[in-house]
Each structure stands twice: as structure tokens, then as C-alpha cells.
Design a protein around this motif. Structure first.
Motif, PDB file in Angstrom:
ATOM      1  N   ALA A 173      38.756  54.144   3.831  1.00 13.30           N
ATOM      2  CA  ALA A 173      37.332  54.180   4.186  1.00 13.30           C
ATOM      3  C   ALA A 173      36.954  55.584   4.637  1.00 13.30           C
ATOM      4  N   PHE A 174      35.681  55.915   4.405  1.00 12.30           N
ATOM      5  CA  PHE A 174      35.115  57.185   4.859  1.00 12.30           C
ATOM      6  C   PHE A 174      33.650  56.928   5.197  1.00 12.30           C
ATOM      7  N   SER A 175      33.269  57.226   6.436  1.00 13.54           N
ATOM      8  CA  SER A 175      31.900  56.940   6.856  1.00 13.54           C
ATOM      9  C   SER A 175      31.354  58.075   7.706  1.00 13.54           C
ATOM     10  N   VAL A 176      30.032  58.131   7.765  1.00 17.57           N
ATOM     11  CA  VAL A 176      29.333  59.192   8.500  1.00 17.57           C
ATOM     12  C   VAL A 176      28.223  58.564   9.334  1.00 17.57           C
ATOM     13  N   LEU A 177      28.130  58.969  10.587  1.00 20.80           N
ATOM     14  CA  LEU A 177      27.030  58.592  11.464  1.00 20.80           C
ATOM     15  C   LEU A 177      26.432  59.856  12.066  1.00 20.80           C
ATOM     16  N   PHE A 178      25.112  59.822  12.296  1.00 19.43           N
ATOM     17  CA  PHE A 178      24.420  60.981  12.848  1.00 19.43           C
ATOM     18  C   PHE A 178      24.077  60.741  14.313  1.00 19.43           C
ATOM     19  N   GLY A 179      24.416  61.724  15.140  1.00 24.36           N
ATOM     20  CA  GLY A 179      23.989  61.691  16.534  1.00 24.36           C
ATOM     21  C   GLY A 179      22.605  62.304  16.624  1.00 24.36           C
ATOM     22  N   VAL A 180      21.617  61.523  17.036  1.00 19.23           N
ATOM     23  CA  VAL A 180      20.230  61.995  17.016  1.00 19.23           C
ATOM     24  C   VAL A 180      19.650  62.016  18.424  1.00 19.23           C
ATOM     25  N   ALA A 181      18.677  62.895  18.605  1.00 20.80           N
ATOM     26  CA  ALA A 181      17.935  62.977  19.859  1.00 20.80           C
ATOM     27  C   ALA A 181      16.681  62.116  19.765  1.00 20.80           C
ATOM     28  N   HIS A 182      16.067  61.852  20.918  1.00 14.91           N
ATOM     29  CA  HIS A 182      14.832  61.057  20.927  1.00 14.91           C
ATOM     30  C   HIS A 182      13.672  61.826  20.307  1.00 14.91           C
ATOM     31  N   SER A 183      13.677  63.153  20.480  1.00 15.46           N
ATOM     32  CA  SER A 183      12.568  63.960  19.964  1.00 15.46           C
ATOM     33  C   SER A 183      13.094  65.324  19.525  1.00 15.46           C
ATOM     34  N   ARG A 184      12.258  66.070  18.832  1.00 15.49           N
ATOM     35  CA  ARG A 184      12.659  67.384  18.339  1.00 15.49           C
ATOM     36  C   ARG A 184      12.954  68.367  19.464  1.00 15.49           C
ATOM     37  N   ASP A 185      12.361  68.172  20.632  1.00 22.43           N
ATOM     38  CA  ASP A 185      12.547  69.102  21.742  1.00 22.43           C
ATOM     39  C   ASP A 185      13.832  68.845  22.519  1.00 22.43           C
ATOM     40  N   GLN A 186      14.403  67.667  22.392  1.00 23.81           N
ATOM     41  CA  GLN A 186      15.609  67.332  23.139  1.00 23.81           C
ATOM     42  C   GLN A 186      16.865  67.757  22.382  1.00 23.81           C
ATOM     43  N   GLN A 187      17.897  68.143  23.138  1.00 20.29           N
ATOM     44  CA  GLN A 187      19.151  68.576  22.532  1.00 20.29           C
ATOM     45  C   GLN A 187      20.262  67.539  22.665  1.00 20.29           C
ATOM     46  N   VAL A 193      23.284  56.860  14.363  1.00 18.23           N
ATOM     47  CA  VAL A 193      22.677  56.025  13.331  1.00 18.23           C
ATOM     48  C   VAL A 193      23.200  56.459  11.964  1.00 18.23           C
ATOM     49  N   ALA A 194      23.025  55.573  10.975  1.00 12.86           N
ATOM     50  CA  ALA A 194      23.504  55.866   9.630  1.00 12.86           C
ATOM     51  C   ALA A 194      22.551  56.762   8.847  1.00 12.86           C
ATOM     52  N   ASP A 195      21.269  56.755   9.213  1.00 18.08           N
ATOM     53  CA  ASP A 195      20.268  57.566   8.516  1.00 18.08           C
ATOM     54  C   ASP A 195      19.342  58.154   9.567  1.00 18.08           C
ATOM     55  N   ALA A 196      18.936  59.411   9.364  1.00 20.23           N
ATOM     56  CA  ALA A 196      18.158  60.065  10.415  1.00 20.23           C
ATOM     57  C   ALA A 196      17.283  61.168   9.855  1.00 20.23           C
ATOM     58  N   ASP A 197      16.214  61.465  10.598  1.00 16.05           N
ATOM     59  CA  ASP A 197      15.376  62.629  10.328  1.00 16.05           C
ATOM     60  C   ASP A 197      16.210  63.872  10.632  1.00 16.05           C
ATOM     61  N   SER A 198      16.291  64.790   9.668  1.00 14.53           N
ATOM     62  CA  SER A 198      17.144  65.966   9.839  1.00 14.53           C
ATOM     63  C   SER A 198      16.789  66.776  11.079  1.00 14.53           C
ATOM     64  N   ALA A 199      15.527  66.758  11.479  1.00 16.00           N
ATOM     65  CA  ALA A 199      15.110  67.527  12.649  1.00 16.00           C
ATOM     66  C   ALA A 199      15.667  66.954  13.952  1.00 16.00           C
ATOM     67  N   LEU A 200      16.124  65.696  13.917  1.00 12.07           N
ATOM     68  CA  LEU A 200      16.634  65.054  15.129  1.00 12.07           C
ATOM     69  C   LEU A 200      18.156  65.066  15.210  1.00 12.07           C
ATOM     70  N   ILE A 201      18.820  65.511  14.159  1.00 13.11           N
ATOM     71  CA  ILE A 201      20.282  65.482  14.124  1.00 13.11           C
ATOM     72  C   ILE A 201      20.854  66.546  15.059  1.00 13.11           C
ATOM     73  N   ARG A 202      21.773  66.110  15.924  1.00 13.49           N
ATOM     74  CA  ARG A 202      22.438  67.031  16.852  1.00 13.49           C
ATOM     75  C   ARG A 202      23.948  67.066  16.632  1.00 13.49           C
ATOM     76  N   SER A 203      24.482  66.018  16.041  1.00 13.00           N
ATOM     77  CA  SER A 203      25.919  65.982  15.762  1.00 13.00           C
ATOM     78  C   SER A 203      26.186  64.998  14.627  1.00 13.00           C
ATOM     79  N   VAL A 204      27.391  65.061  14.097  1.00  9.57           N
ATOM     80  CA  VAL A 204      27.802  64.180  13.000  1.00  9.57           C
ATOM     81  C   VAL A 204      29.166  63.598  13.347  1.00  9.57           C
TER      82      VAL A 204
END
Length: 233
Positions: A173-187, A193-204
Motif C-alpha cells: 500500500a501507498f497513501s498520502v494525506l495532507f496536513g491543512v490549516a484552517h485558513s490561509r493565514d495560519q501555519q 485530509v485526503a484532498d485539500a486546497d493547495s493554499a492550505l497545505i502545510r505538510s504531507v
């Protein structure tokens, strides 16, 4: 008088044979157990080394994804001058195709293989050209080599490929999840989540499960989190 004959009797010989057989079986069992342990440890070490190499390579490329220079918007001259998906979303996971696509800086140098060259003046323009078709670098511009890396998991073949070429076998198996922030201003990462707005991605978060084709040991799952250092949106 007849001289007494010295030697071993039948019972003694049979007892010696039984004891020898028991000792031989015990030594054989020790040898088989030691060999099995050695093969299991060798297989485990090989899987750990393969996982370490693959995941560290992907982590390094994720950390360089989106590094297109000083400007966040890149015009893709190789795509008719429009905004390319590769530059709009430099980290993308396609769950249906089980593929991770990265647009990442080719840091090995100008001679390294790359897909595009981005020319930017860090003030008003950043344009991507196909490799080998870029014009000369104008005064005040930087030339940044960028490559597209596509990691795809083929479940039927138990294989992870890079740009269509087999990279590692015996993959369960090989899987990817995105660590996302609540908003564009937060780090900080709020959730994965499995799918995310690129502007909210902080980690993978990458998860890789390997198996031993000879069943000498159970499957091993390896997981790592890669921080996204460059602006994606």
C-alpha cells in the motif's frame, strides 16, 4: 578359563545411537532456527532500507515543491501561456490513479534532468519554458530548473513507479494525506485530509507498506511527515 571379552553391549550401543540422534536433531533445530532468524532480520533490514531511501527521496522533493522563485504565479509558456496545473498545485494526489505528482526544484544543478526552466525577475514576471526550449536568460533574471516527478502505486503488481519506471517492488500500500490549516493565514496543521486546497497545505503524510515475497516476516508499514516549505497558493 576363558578370557573375559571387553566391549560394548547391544543395549549400550543402542543407547549411544539414540543419544547421538537426539543431539544431532537438537543441533539441526538450532541451526534451522538461527538461519530463519538471520533471513528474517535480513529481510526486515532490506525493507527498512528500501523504505528509508524511497521516503527520504520523496520528503526531500516535497520540501522543494513550489520553489519557483520569488513570485507565486508562473506563466507556463509550454502550455500556451496559461497558468499550468503543475504550478498552481505543485503537490497533487490523485486517489483514483494512486499517484503523487510533484513540481519540484532540480537542485542538482543546471546540468541535471528537468522538465521546465522558470525565468523570473522576482519583480513582475515568472515564465516557465519546456526543457531545451528556453530562450537566453535576460539581464536581471534568474533561471530555475524545475522537474515533474510522478510517483504511482500499481496495486496489481505491488509496485511503486517513478515517471513510469519501476522504483520499488513488494509494495502492499501507498497513501498520502495532507496536513491543512484552517485558513490561509495560519501555519499550524489543523487536521489531515485526503484532498485539500493547495493554499492550505502545510505538510504531507506518506505511508508505505512493504511485504516479504517469501513470507519470512509480517508486513511492515512506514510513515513519515514532510513539511511543505514553499508557498503553494
Amino acid at each position: 578359563m576363558k578370557a573375559r571379552v571387553k566391549g560394548f553391549g547391544l543395549v549400550e550401543i543402542l543407547l549411544a545411537l539414540v543419544l547421538g540422534l537426539v543431539m544431532s536433531l537438537a543441533l539441526m533445530q538450532v541451526f534451522v532456527s538461527a538461519k530463519s532468524t538471520y533471513l528474517s532480520q535480513t529481510s526486515s533490514a532490506a525493507m527498512q532500507e528500501d523504505a528509508r531511501f524511497i521516503l527520504s527521496k520523496i520528503v526531500r522533493e516535497i520540501s522543494l515543491a513550489g520553489m519557483f522563485g520569488c513570485l507565486s504565479n508562473v506563466t507556463d509558456a509550454s502550455n500556451g501561456g496559461s497558468f499550468s496545473e503543475a504550478f498552481d498545485e505543485p503537490v497533487r494526489w490523485d486517489a483514483n490513479r494512486r499517484s503523487l505528482t510533484l513540481a519540484t526544484a532540480a537542485v542538482e544543478g543546471g546540468g541535471a534532468w528537468h522538465t521546465w526552466v522558470v525565468h523570473t525577475d522576482c519583480v513582475s514576471a515568472a515564465t516557465a519554458y519546456s526543457s531545451g526550449k528556453a530562450p537566453g536568460v535576460a539581464a536581471g533574471e534568474l533561471a530555475l530548473p524545475i522537474r515533474r516527478q510522478v510517483y504511482q502505486f500499481n496495486k496489481a503488481r505491488g509496485e511503486l513507479a517513478l515517471n513510469g519506471q519501476p522504483l520499488i517492488s513488494h509494495v502492499r500500500a501507498f497513501s498520502v494525506l495532507f496536513g491543512v490549516a484552517h485558513s490561509r493565514d495560519q501555519q499550524s496543521v489543523a487536521r489531515y485530509v485526503a484532498d485539500a486546497d493547495s493554499a492550505l497545505i502545510r505538510s504531507v503524510r506518506l505511508t508505505l507498506t512493504l511485504f516479504d515475497p517469501d513470507a519470512r516476516m509480517p508486513e511492515q508499514t512506514f510513515s513519515v511527515v514532510a513539511a511543505v516549505r514553499n508557498r503553494l497558493g
